[in-house]
Design a protein around this motif. Structure first.
Motif, PDB file in Angstrom:
ATOM      1  N   ASP A   1       0.811  -1.221   0.000  1.00 28.93           N
ATOM      2  CA  ASP A   1       0.000   0.000   0.000  1.00 28.93           C
ATOM      3  C   ASP A   1       0.843   1.269   0.000  1.00 28.93           C
ATOM      4  N   LYS A   2       2.168   1.100   0.017  1.00 26.47           N
ATOM      5  CA  LYS A   2       3.067   2.249  -0.053  1.00 26.47           C
ATOM      6  C   LYS A   2       3.667   2.386  -1.437  1.00 26.47           C
ATOM      7  N   ALA A   3       4.230   1.303  -1.957  1.00 24.47           N
ATOM      8  CA  ALA A   3       4.885   1.351  -3.269  1.00 24.47           C
ATOM      9  C   ALA A   3       3.894   1.185  -4.418  1.00 24.47           C
ATOM     10  N   GLY A   4       2.789   0.476  -4.189  1.00 28.47           N
ATOM     11  CA  GLY A   4       1.841   0.217  -5.272  1.00 28.47           C
ATOM     12  C   GLY A   4       1.983  -1.192  -5.813  1.00 28.47           C
ATOM     13  N   ARG A   5       0.915  -1.674  -6.457  1.00 24.01           N
ATOM     14  CA  ARG A   5       0.887  -3.056  -6.943  1.00 24.01           C
ATOM     15  C   ARG A   5       1.787  -3.254  -8.170  1.00 24.01           C
ATOM     16  N   ARG A   6       1.680  -2.347  -9.149  1.00 22.95           N
ATOM     17  CA  ARG A   6       2.426  -2.519 -10.407  1.00 22.95           C
ATOM     18  C   ARG A   6       3.935  -2.522 -10.173  1.00 22.95           C
ATOM     19  N   VAL A   7       4.416  -1.585  -9.373  1.00 16.94           N
ATOM     20  CA  VAL A   7       5.863  -1.490  -9.129  1.00 16.94           C
ATOM     21  C   VAL A   7       6.387  -2.785  -8.524  1.00 16.94           C
ATOM     22  N   LEU A   8       5.685  -3.303  -7.525  1.00 15.06           N
ATOM     23  CA  LEU A   8       6.132  -4.530  -6.874  1.00 15.06           C
ATOM     24  C   LEU A   8       6.071  -5.722  -7.829  1.00 15.06           C
ATOM     25  N   LEU A   9       5.047  -5.776  -8.674  1.00 16.60           N
ATOM     26  CA  LEU A   9       4.953  -6.867  -9.650  1.00 16.60           C
ATOM     27  C   LEU A   9       6.111  -6.828 -10.638  1.00 16.60           C
ATOM     28  N   ILE A  10       6.448  -5.632 -11.112  1.00 12.38           N
ATOM     29  CA  ILE A  10       7.553  -5.500 -12.082  1.00 12.38           C
ATOM     30  C   ILE A  10       8.885  -5.840 -11.423  1.00 12.38           C
ATOM     31  N   VAL A  11       9.115  -5.307 -10.209  1.00 12.33           N
ATOM     32  CA  VAL A  11      10.357  -5.609  -9.482  1.00 12.33           C
ATOM     33  C   VAL A  11      10.453  -7.106  -9.207  1.00 12.33           C
ATOM     34  N   SER A  12       9.348  -7.700  -8.783  1.00 10.78           N
ATOM     35  CA  SER A  12       9.320  -9.130  -8.480  1.00 10.78           C
ATOM     36  C   SER A  12       9.632  -9.965  -9.719  1.00 10.78           C
ATOM     37  N   SER A  13       8.981  -9.650 -10.843  1.00  9.88           N
ATOM     38  CA  SER A  13       9.187 -10.419 -12.076  1.00  9.88           C
ATOM     39  C   SER A  13      10.611 -10.253 -12.602  1.00  9.88           C
ATOM     40  N   PHE A  14      11.135  -9.031 -12.505  1.00 12.99           N
ATOM     41  CA  PHE A  14      12.514  -8.784 -12.952  1.00 12.99           C
ATOM     42  C   PHE A  14      13.501  -9.562 -12.092  1.00 12.99           C
ATOM     43  N   GLY A  15      13.295  -9.543 -10.777  1.00 14.97           N
ATOM     44  CA  GLY A  15      14.177 -10.290  -9.882  1.00 14.97           C
ATOM     45  C   GLY A  15      14.105 -11.782 -10.123  1.00 14.97           C
ATOM     46  N   MET A  16      12.890 -12.292 -10.383  1.00 16.56           N
ATOM     47  CA  MET A  16      12.733 -13.721 -10.679  1.00 16.56           C
ATOM     48  C   MET A  16      13.462 -14.095 -11.962  1.00 16.56           C
ATOM     49  N   THR A  17      13.366 -13.219 -12.975  1.00 20.88           N
ATOM     50  CA  THR A  17      14.031 -13.493 -14.252  1.00 20.88           C
ATOM     51  C   THR A  17      15.534 -13.613 -14.071  1.00 20.88           C
ATOM     52  N   LEU A  18      16.137 -12.669 -13.344  1.00 21.87           N
ATOM     53  CA  LEU A  18      17.582 -12.721 -13.099  1.00 21.87           C
ATOM     54  C   LEU A  18      17.964 -13.941 -12.270  1.00 21.87           C
ATOM     55  N   SER A  19      17.171 -14.242 -11.245  1.00 17.58           N
ATOM     56  CA  SER A  19      17.462 -15.392 -10.377  1.00 17.58           C
ATOM     57  C   SER A  19      17.407 -16.698 -11.155  1.00 17.58           C
ATOM     58  N   LEU A  20      16.376 -16.843 -11.975  1.00 19.03           N
ATOM     59  CA  LEU A  20      16.227 -18.066 -12.769  1.00 19.03           C
ATOM     60  C   LEU A  20      17.323 -18.185 -13.825  1.00 19.03           C
ATOM     61  N   LEU A  21      17.780 -17.048 -14.339  1.00 19.52           N
ATOM     62  CA  LEU A  21      18.910 -17.056 -15.277  1.00 19.52           C
ATOM     63  C   LEU A  21      20.161 -17.607 -14.596  1.00 19.52           C
ATOM     64  N   VAL A  22      20.400 -17.159 -13.359  1.00 18.17           N
ATOM     65  CA  VAL A  22      21.564 -17.648 -12.604  1.00 18.17           C
ATOM     66  C   VAL A  22      21.465 -19.151 -12.373  1.00 18.17           C
TER      67      VAL A  22
ATOM     68  N   LEU B   1       2.138  -3.522 -19.712  1.00 19.37           N
ATOM     69  CA  LEU B   1       1.169  -3.132 -20.740  1.00 19.37           C
ATOM     70  C   LEU B   1      -0.279  -3.143 -20.262  1.00 19.37           C
ATOM     71  N   TRP B   2      -0.651  -4.077 -19.378  1.00 24.44           N
ATOM     72  CA  TRP B   2      -2.070  -4.305 -19.137  1.00 24.44           C
ATOM     73  C   TRP B   2      -2.551  -4.206 -17.687  1.00 24.44           C
ATOM     74  N   VAL B   3      -1.678  -4.328 -16.735  1.00 23.96           N
ATOM     75  CA  VAL B   3      -2.156  -4.366 -15.346  1.00 23.96           C
ATOM     76  C   VAL B   3      -2.324  -2.947 -14.810  1.00 23.96           C
ATOM     77  N   PRO B   4      -3.533  -2.576 -14.363  1.00 25.41           N
ATOM     78  CA  PRO B   4      -3.752  -1.226 -13.829  1.00 25.41           C
ATOM     79  C   PRO B   4      -3.268  -1.106 -12.385  1.00 25.41           C
ATOM     80  N   GLU B   5      -2.956   0.115 -11.979  1.00 28.10           N
ATOM     81  CA  GLU B   5      -2.619   0.367 -10.585  1.00 28.10           C
ATOM     82  C   GLU B   5      -3.916   0.570  -9.802  1.00 28.10           C
ATOM     83  N   THR B   6      -4.078  -0.153  -8.722  1.00 32.89           N
ATOM     84  CA  THR B   6      -5.309  -0.066  -7.929  1.00 32.89           C
ATOM     85  C   THR B   6      -5.071   0.557  -6.559  1.00 32.89           C
ATOM     86  N   LYS B   7      -3.840   0.915  -6.272  1.00 41.75           N
ATOM     87  CA  LYS B   7      -3.506   1.513  -4.977  1.00 41.75           C
ATOM     88  C   LYS B   7      -4.275   2.824  -4.781  1.00 41.75           C
TER      89      LYS B   7
END
Length: 373
Positions: free
Chosen positions: A227-248, A355-361
């Motif tokens: 509720d501070k950073a917002g849903r979209r930001v956390l989703l993007i950060v999470s997905s980016f971190g997962m991508t790098l982790s899985l690459l490793v 592209l598609w997920v709206p911010e609902t915060k």
């Protein structure tokens, strides 16, 4: 509330069937009943939380649901180190038996009561939830206006889902819940002992419990941030971190297959693969674990929540089953190839969210629904 009471019954019967199983048919029956009960609970709980929570706390309270799930997983890992599976199944009955009497002390969703035309009950429930000294007049009027605009025709057909105000939030909800599972998280969690053994970890069961504990901590951080950073930001950060982790992890397993098992590179790659798996679980818990359920419960219009929410939940559990059934086969085929597939899905998730997920915060459920019109 009645949905949760109904769901608790097959859960209790399912655990009993597993704990007293005489052959594999009892295990299959127990798992089937558990799946039925958990399927209902996994949809009903986030929707209920979204409908009763104040808008400034809706994300945090919704994330508490996922935090509870991770706590349960960690506890199961811990107990599994000390007790046999039959006793573990008996212990699984306890939360279900506590749930049924506990529901009698919880108010019904005000929005559901309003949709059912129970005006007095709806206002009473909202007053109880907000506190007897709170002014609920503005929220009451918003809910009444929203319900009045969506209940002119009470029967919703599949054909109605073609309207943008219905198909777009449904597409977003289904997309997030599908991608959550296709990222391979259940494959990693369910076969973590196998993955750690392949990486060269001696005490793989203890390492699995450690992953469960880390997942709890990361999900708790999400509960504070959402509720501070917002849903979209956390989703993007999470997905980016997962991508790098899985690459490793993928690179580590590929290199382990081509170097000598006696070399220092082999040991380093084993350590990197473990680090990558742990990082993947952490980054998943920071966004993709809790937030897809939060957003699904927020964006679906009240008059299609039953139909659309069931479709989205079915999609999530179907792909959870697909990932669980194929993970072991894929790991036997190629550990590096398996994590490469999961990495591609995580990379696509970044694009999907952008592209598609709206911010609902910071928006009421009624404001979110009006935005799709």
């Amino acid at each position: 509330m009645r949905s949760l009471m109904i769901a608790a019954i097959p859960n209790i019967i399912g655990w009993l069937a597993i704990s007293f199983a005489r052959d594999s048919s009892f295990l299959y029956m127990g798992r089937l009943l558990e799946g039925f009960g958990v399927g209902i609970i996994s949809y009903t709980v986030p929707v209920y939380i979204a409908e009763i929570a104040p808008q400034n706390l809706r994300g945090s309270l919704g994330s508490v649901n996922q935090l509870s799930v991770t706590l349960g997983i960690m506890l199961a890992y811990l107990l599994g180190l000390f007790v046999e599976w039959r006793i573990l199944a008996v212990l699984g009955i306890l939360p279900c038996t506590i749930l049924i009497p506990g529901l009698f002390f919880i108010p019904e969703s005000p929005r559901w009561l309003a949709k059912m035309g129970m005006t007095e009950d709806f206002e009473t429930s909202l007053q109880v939830l907000r506190g007897f000294d709170a002014d609920i007049s503005i929220e009451v009027n918003e809910i009444k206006r929203s319900v009045a605009s969506t209940t002119r025709r009470t029967t919703i057909r599949f054909a109605d889902l073609k309207e943008r105000r219905y198909w777009f939030p449904l597409m977003v909800g289904i997309g997030l819940l599908m991608l959550q599972q296709l990222s391979g998280i259940n494959g990693v969690l369910f076969y973590s002992s196998t993955i750690f053994e392949a990486a060269g970890v001696k005490s793989s069961n203890a390492a699995t419990f450690g992953v469960g504990a880390i997942q709890v901590i990361a999900t708790a951080v999400t509960t504070w941030l959402v509720d501070k950073a917002g849903r979209r930001v956390l989703l993007i950060v999470s997905s980016f971190g997962m991508t790098l982790s899985l690459l490793v992890v993928a690179v580590s397993f590929f290199l382990k297959d081509v170097v000598s098992s006696d070399s220092s590179v082999y040991s380093i790659m084993g350590i990197l693969s473990v680090v990558g798996v742990v990082a993947m679980v952490v980054t998943f818990s920071l966004g993709m674990g809790a937030i897809p359920w939060v957003i699904m419960s927020e964006i679906l219009p009240i008059n299609i929540k039953g139909l659309a929410g069931s479709i989205a939940t079915l999609s999530n559990w179907f792909f959870a089953w697909v990932v669980t059934m194929t993970a072991n086969l894929l790991l036997d085929w190629s550990s590096g190839g398996t994590f490469t597939i999961y990495m591609v899905v995580s990379a696509f998730t970044i694009v999907f969210v952008t592209l598609w997920v709206p911010e609902t915060k910071g928006r009421t459920l009624e404001e979110i629904q009006w935005s799709f019109r």
